[in-house]
Structure formats: C-alpha cells, structure tokens
Design an enzyme around this catalytic site. Structure first.
Site, mmCIF file in Angstrom:
data_model
loop_
_atom_site.group_PDB
_atom_site.id
_atom_site.type_symbol
_atom_site.label_atom_id
_atom_site.label_comp_id
_atom_site.label_asym_id
_atom_site.label_seq_id
_atom_site.Cartn_x
_atom_site.Cartn_y
_atom_site.Cartn_z
ATOM 1 N NE ARG A 164 -2.018 -2.264 3.286
ATOM 2 C CZ ARG A 164 -2.440 -2.700 4.465
ATOM 3 N NH1 ARG A 164 -3.587 -2.281 4.953
ATOM 4 N NH2 ARG A 164 -1.708 -3.538 5.167
ATOM 5 N NE ARG B 68 43.050 44.412 -3.584
ATOM 6 C CZ ARG B 68 42.761 44.772 -2.349
ATOM 7 N NH1 ARG B 68 42.021 44.001 -1.580
ATOM 8 N NH2 ARG B 68 43.224 45.908 -1.872
HETATM 9 C C1 UD1 Z 1 -2.404 -6.446 11.800
HETATM 10 C C2 UD1 Z 1 -3.230 -7.428 12.659
HETATM 11 C C3 UD1 Z 1 -4.546 -6.736 13.063
HETATM 12 C C4 UD1 Z 1 -4.239 -5.452 13.793
HETATM 13 C C5 UD1 Z 1 -3.307 -4.549 12.968
HETATM 14 C C6 UD1 Z 1 -2.817 -3.388 13.810
HETATM 15 C C7 UD1 Z 1 -2.803 -9.759 12.033
HETATM 16 C C8 UD1 Z 1 -3.285 -10.920 11.239
HETATM 17 N N1 UD1 Z 1 -3.530 -8.643 11.942
HETATM 18 O O1 UD1 Z 1 -3.111 -6.190 10.583
HETATM 19 O O2 UD1 Z 1 -5.314 -7.574 13.893
HETATM 20 O O3 UD1 Z 1 -5.455 -4.760 14.087
HETATM 21 O O4 UD1 Z 1 -2.143 -5.270 12.534
HETATM 22 O O5 UD1 Z 1 -2.037 -2.492 13.083
HETATM 23 O O6 UD1 Z 1 -1.801 -9.863 12.734
HETATM 24 N N2 UD1 Z 1 4.358 -8.996 8.333
HETATM 25 C C9 UD1 Z 1 5.392 -9.856 8.057
HETATM 26 N N3 UD1 Z 1 5.156 -10.962 7.342
HETATM 27 C C10 UD1 Z 1 3.932 -11.307 6.890
HETATM 28 C C11 UD1 Z 1 2.862 -10.419 7.175
HETATM 29 C C12 UD1 Z 1 3.102 -9.275 7.891
HETATM 30 O O7 UD1 Z 1 6.537 -9.597 8.462
HETATM 31 O O8 UD1 Z 1 3.824 -12.346 6.257
HETATM 32 C C13 UD1 Z 1 4.612 -7.770 9.116
HETATM 33 C C14 UD1 Z 1 4.421 -6.487 8.345
HETATM 34 O O9 UD1 Z 1 5.666 -6.048 7.813
HETATM 35 C C15 UD1 Z 1 3.940 -5.520 9.427
HETATM 36 C C16 UD1 Z 1 3.224 -6.422 10.423
HETATM 37 O O10 UD1 Z 1 3.680 -7.721 10.180
HETATM 38 O O11 UD1 Z 1 5.019 -4.883 10.079
HETATM 39 C C17 UD1 Z 1 1.719 -6.339 10.309
HETATM 40 O O12 UD1 Z 1 1.324 -6.743 8.999
HETATM 41 P P1 UD1 Z 1 0.190 -5.955 8.207
HETATM 42 O O13 UD1 Z 1 -0.027 -6.645 6.913
HETATM 43 O O14 UD1 Z 1 0.466 -4.517 8.188
HETATM 44 O O15 UD1 Z 1 -1.072 -6.284 9.152
HETATM 45 P P2 UD1 Z 1 -2.421 -5.472 9.277
HETATM 46 O O16 UD1 Z 1 -3.304 -5.769 8.122
HETATM 47 O O17 UD1 Z 1 -2.136 -4.045 9.553
HETATM 48 CA CA CA Z 2 -0.206 -2.753 9.463
#
Ligand code: UD1
Ligand code: CA
Length: 444
Positions: free
Chosen positions: A16, A424
């Site tokens: 995003r 100069r």
């Molecule tokens: C996540 C939470 C959600 C919470 C929100 C708060 C989960 C499933 N959901 O959603 O409940 O309300 O954060 O901000 O945990 N990441 C990895 N590897 C992956 C996926 C994610 O390292 O495979 C890391 C991302 O870099 C990030 C963090 O985990 O730093 C959160 O991932 P993101 O996809 O942003 O989760 P949200 O949809 O925000």
């Molecule tokens: Ca997030």
C-alpha cells in the site's frame, strides 16, 4: 522483571506504500520506522531481539545491524502472514524463557512502558496478552471479541461478520506470550481464512480452547498508530512533530511558531534555546542553552555552543561546530568546520573543512575552496584573524593568528600570524579616461 525476548515483524512488502523501498525503511523524524520499534524494545529491557525481514531486503538488514548488532535477523522468504513471520524466529523462541513480545515494524510509537505493561500481564499469569485500542474508525483492524468481559478471539476485518464489524475494541498489533506457550500455539495456527494467511491473532482463540489465560490490555490509539500507506506516513510524521514540539517547549525551549519547526528523532535542544519560525532540524543536531536559531535555517549533524547565533537563512551541514557566542549569518553554509568562540561568519560565505579561531571575522562572500574535484583539503584560520570580503581561500591553507587578508584576495599560500596578505590585481588609475571615452561615443 522476567526474561524478555522481542520479535519485530518487518517482512511485509508494504504494497500500500507503492514504493520500491520496504515500508519499514520509510522514516519519521529522520529515523526509519523500524528503528523506533527496535529502540522501544531495547528500552523495555529486551535481552534478545529478533527481527524478521523480507527476502532481498539488504537495506533493512543493514539498518538492523546499525541499530543493534546483537539482534538476530531472520528472513521470511514467503509472506504468509504474521504467525508465519513470527515462526521464522524459531531459533530465538526455542530456548526463550519468561516473556516474548511481538511488535510490528510499521507501528512506530509503541513505548517501552506499554511493552512492560504487556509483559507484566504475562507475568501475572496470562499465556497471551493483547494490546487493545479504540481507533476513531475501526475499519481495517482486527476486532477483539469478548464474552462476559473475557477476550475469546480476534477476528480480522476481512473475516468479520457484520455484527463483529461493529466492535470498537481493536487489536493494536503488539502481543505478549508466555515463552513456554508461544511455539505450541503458533505451530497449531492454520490459514483457513479470507486472506489464506497464518494469522498471529488466531493464537487468542487457540489459547482459550486449550484453557490458557488470555487478556487484553487497553492502550491509547496514538501509541499503536500504524502506517500502511503514505497518507498514514504523513499523519505519523505530523503526530511525531506535534509531540516533539510540545516536549521541547515543556523542556524550556522557545518555539516562536511551533507548527513551522521540524524536529528529528534525535534533536537535542537545551533549555533557553530559541527557535524562530521555519527551521528544519535534520538528524544529529545539538544546541546548548542560549543558542538562537533564526528563521529559515536548515541544520544537520551539527552542534551549537552556549549563546551561538545561527541564521536567518543559514545552512549548517554535518560536522559544523559553532562555538560560544559565535555567529553564522544569512546565506552562509558551514560544513565540517569548527567556528571558534565569538567568531563571526555573517554573510554569504561557504566554510567547509575548516577551523576558525576565536574572535576571527570572516568577511562577506568568503569561500574556502576545499575541493579540487578529487580530494578535500583543510583551511585553518587563526584566532582574531580578519578575512576581507569576497576572498577565496584555496586549501590546504593556514592563516595565522591575527593576520589580515585584503578583500577580493585569492589566497593560495599560508599567511603568517599578524601579516597582511593581498592577492589581487593592483589598482590602476587613468585620469580623464572616462570622460574621453564618453566623448568618443558621441555622448558629449
Ligand atoms: C495487523 C493485525 C490486526 C491489527 C493490525 C494493527 C494480524 C493478522 N492482523 O493487521 O489484527 O489490528 O495489525 O495495526 O496480525 N508482516 C510480516 N510478514 C507477513 C505479514 C506481515 O513480516 O507475512 C509484518 C508487516 O511487515 C507488518 C506487520 O507484520 O510490520 C503487520 O502486517 P500488516 O499486513 O500490516 O497487518 P495489518 O493488516 O495491519
Ligand atoms: Ca499494518
């Protein structure tokens, strides 16, 4: 406090953000977001710190190593969800004792106190503790499902029923685990959900099913403000700046127009520093008491001693050290240079790779010519020296204490103490020449 291990998830692609750069490297106050999470973990007293990064994210690895070379870096080759990401840190979890905290690299404002609060919830008997919060708009966040006041599950927004979507208590992201339970719980999580991912949040329902204690700790939304896109990045920056301005003012710094002053994460201003409107502090700036930073100045990697005056319209670059009561005036650039006590560089100058003695006066338009296209050379100007306006000082060069340089000189040889150097063209006068010229042009 019990032993504390922290795992920071930073492997997301940050789709995003629409950026070639991994999301966690986007900076707030000049510090990449991941740096904030790492510092909070360290301040909370984490003995072990694991960071899960994405494949090929060498810049992220470098940042982690710079921040803490004892941190363990794990690569998540395939992005299969937050539980999957935590499991990449298995070597750190296998022999962990006490409490394990999972933090997100895209949630920069979590404090060490909050991490400690969650850890205490585990010490008090919870197998899993979740940071709950109430955002202005819950859309996009996981919802905390409670029954009789007890946390029973977290439902991701994309999986939530219409009824669950009405829940306002949301998952702030950080979670604490009893180290003995984290691997058995995470290993049992599946990917049967809307996104086909392994959700860390499923640990809550699983723990409940196993009869383990689960709890939510409510914290303020500002602390778990998450950055997923550039609009949120700008909002995070604004929140950071507002907090820093307020903290500076409460610590005794005068900000004439606070909303126009921009701080970095490490800006250090002593009490009784005054900052006029429209000043930018890039990283690495320190100013001692009584320093005055006048309008429209840009400072980076520099130090101002007591009573130093900088600007308006000054640019201080890394390695600029402005001594007590020294003055850097309008349209001056200073880089890697020590300006002695009470010295003045008041107008339109470039001073680079130099030292200027106490009380020296550097005239308007003075340039230290420090670069020949290949190497940089130093200019040393002694105490009480006087450099006439529009002089070029060709480095390497030393101008002795108390020496004078005549205006408009191009100085290429060292000037002894108390001498005058004039380099100069000599003035030539031709009496009546102008009058004769005009007659030749028929103007008289
Ligand atoms: C996540 C939470 C959600 C919470 C929100 C708060 C989960 C499933 N959901 O959603 O409940 O309300 O954060 O901000 O945990 N990441 C990895 N590897 C992956 C996926 C994610 O390292 O495979 C890391 C991302 O870099 C990030 C963090 O985990 O730093 C959160 O991932 P993101 O996809 O942003 O989760 P949200 O949809 O925000
Ligand atoms: Ca997030």
């Amino acid at each position: 406090m019990a032993h504390l291990t922290t795992i920071i998830l930073a492997a997301g692609e940050g789709t995003r953000m629409r950026s070639a750069k991994p999301k966690v490297l986007h900076a707030i106050g000049g510090l990449p977001m991941l740096g904030f999470a790492m510092r909070a973990a360290q301040m909370a007293g984490a003995e072990r710190l694991g960071v899960v990064i994405g494949p090929g994210h060498d810049d992220v690895r470098r940042l982690v190593e710079n921040e803490n070379n004892a941190a363990d870096v794990y690569v998540q080759e395939e992005r299969r969800g937050t539980a999957h990401a935590v499991l990449m840190a298995r070597p750190s979890l296998q022999d962990a004792e006490g409490v394990v905290i999972v933090l997100f690299g895209d949630t920069p404002f979590v404090t060490a106190e909050t991490i400690a609060r969650l850890a205490r919830a585990v010490e008090d008997g919870a197998a899993v503790a979740v940071a709950g919060m109430r955002p202005p708009s819950p859309a996009g966040y996981g919802r905390l499902v409670t029954r009789d006041g007890k946390l029973v599950a977290i439902v991701e927004d994309k999986d939530a029923s219409a009824e669950e979507k009405r829940i306002t208590l949301c998952n702030g992201g950080l979670m604490a685990f009893d180290a003995r339970h984290i691997l058995p719980l995470l290993d049992a999580i599946g990917d049967d959900n809307a996104q086909g991912e392994f959700y860390l949040t499923d640990a809550v329902a699983l723990a409940n099913r196993r009869g383990l204690a689960v709890t939510a700790v409510e914290i303020g939304f500002a602390e778990v403000f998450g950055v997923n896109d550039r609009a949120q990045l700008a909002e995070a920056e604004a929140r950071f700046q507002e907090a820093r301005r307020k903290a500076a003012m409460l610590a005794g710094v005068t900000l004439v127009a606070p909303e126009t002053v921009f701080f970095s994460h490490d800006t250090e201003l002593a009490a009784d520093v005054t900052v006029e409107p429209h000043v930018v502090f890039a990283p690495g700036v320190r100013a001692a008491s009584g320093a005055l930073i006048r309008a429209f100045s840009h400072l980076e990697g520099c130090a101002l001693a007591e009573g130093a005056v900088v600007g308006p319209y000054a640019r201080l670059r890394p390695g600029a050290e402005v001594g007590r009561k020294a003055k850097i005036g309008n349209f001056c650039e200073v880089k890697a240079a020590a300006i002695g006590e009470g010295a003045k560089v008041n107008h339109l100058s470039y001073i680079g790779d130099a030292s200027i003695g106490a009380g020296a006066n550097i005239g308007a338009g003075t340039i230290t010519c420090n670069y020949d296209g290949f190497s940089k050379y130093r200019t040393e100007i002694g105490a009480g020296a006087f450099i006439g306006s529009n002089s070029s000082l060709v480095a390497p060069l030393a101008v002795g204490d108390g020496a004078y340089v005549g205006s408009g000189s191009v100085v290429t040889k060292d000037v002894p103490a108390d001498a005058l150097a004039v380099a100069r063209g000599r003035q030539v006068e031709k009496p009546g020449w102008a009058d004769a010229f005009r007659r030749r042009q028929g103007k008289k």
